[in-house]
Write an enzyme that holds these catalytic residues in place. Structure first.
Site: not given
Length: 266
Positions: A152, A187
């Site tokens: 990532y 989130t």
């Protein structure tokens, strides 16, 4: 402004879309995502609020998706003025448990998808003489990242270089390209990841917040405000910038050594 938002059906992507609708910044929206039920519901809601919105079910990592998304946008609205690349893969793996397929998937979604979406959109902008604005969503992990987020972090570092490269390449066409790097953000997706991938307890947010300098995680609306500014004419000549929205200062202070629990083992 006609704007494409990838990853626009949840989390930060949804927050960006809502900001564009709330302030009337976009007269038309194209939301790209994998959740058909959520995407269609948001498109109906935003259209009802006065911003015509189209949902395209697509995986931006699919090589055919970027071109198809832009073609649909032009068919529906006749133009494209802005692109916000939010969609990203955040699955975990360290150096010693990573695989070629896992790394390839990160680069397909986090780098190639945005790159070819920009390519398709920029072609239309240049053909129509449109002053365009593009915002990529990176991550502060792109500065180096955590051991469990190697693939990532590499992909977000590549995205930052791409942002600067394309900003320089496209400036003579009056197309601006910037990037916003959120830090650790609260989130629904992060909650799911914490529980399913990191083995965190259900109250992980309650435990994590006091460890942050300002006592909380980054909120989607905060990043969405900055993204909307970079996308809009209000940001003027701003291009080629990679902006962190976090509560740390890169390069300042004494960086701690990783704990034994963070150090990958072969």
């Amino acid at each position: 402004m006609i704007t494409i938002v990838s990853g626009g059906t949840q989390g930060l992507g949804e927050a960006v879309a809502r900001r564009l609708v709330d302030d009337g910044q976009s007269t038309g929206l194209v939301l790209v995502g994998r959740s058909v039920e959520r995407g269609e519901a948001l498109a109906e809601e935003f259209t009802g609020l006065g911003t015509q919105t189209v949902f395209i079910p697509a995986d931006i990592g699919d090589p055919e998706s970027p071109e198809a998304v832009v073609e649909t946008c032009v068919k529906e609205f006749g133009a494209v003025h802005g692109v916000v690349n939010v969609a990203a893969l955040t699955t975990r793996a360290t150096l010693f448990d990573d695989t070629p397929d896992h790394v390839d998937r990160h680069f397909a979604v986090n780098v190639k998808g945005p790159y070819f979406l920009i390519q398709a959109a920029a072609r239309v902008m240049i053909e129509t003489g449109t002053a365009g604005s593009i915002v990529n969503v990176g991550s502060t992990s792109g500065h180096g990242g955590q051991p469990r987020l190697t693939a990532y972090s590499m992909s977000k570092g590549a995205l930052a270089v791409m942002t600067k490269n394309l900003a320089y390449a496209l400036m003579r066409h009056n197309i601006r390209v910037n990037q916003v790097n959120p830090g650790w953000m609260e989130t629904e997706s992060e909650h799911h990841t914490q529980i399913t991938q990191d083995g965190a307890p259900e109250n992980w947010l309650e435990l994590a917040s006091p460890t942050r300098p300002l006592g909380r995680l980054v909120q989607p609306w905060e990043a969405a405000n900055l993204i909307a500014f970079c996308l809009s004419p209000e940001s003027g000549l701003l291009t080629g910038n990679v902006i962190d929205i976090d509560q740390t200062v890169q390069g300042a202070g004494e960086p701690p050594l990783p704990g034994s629990e963070e150090t990958p083992q072969p």
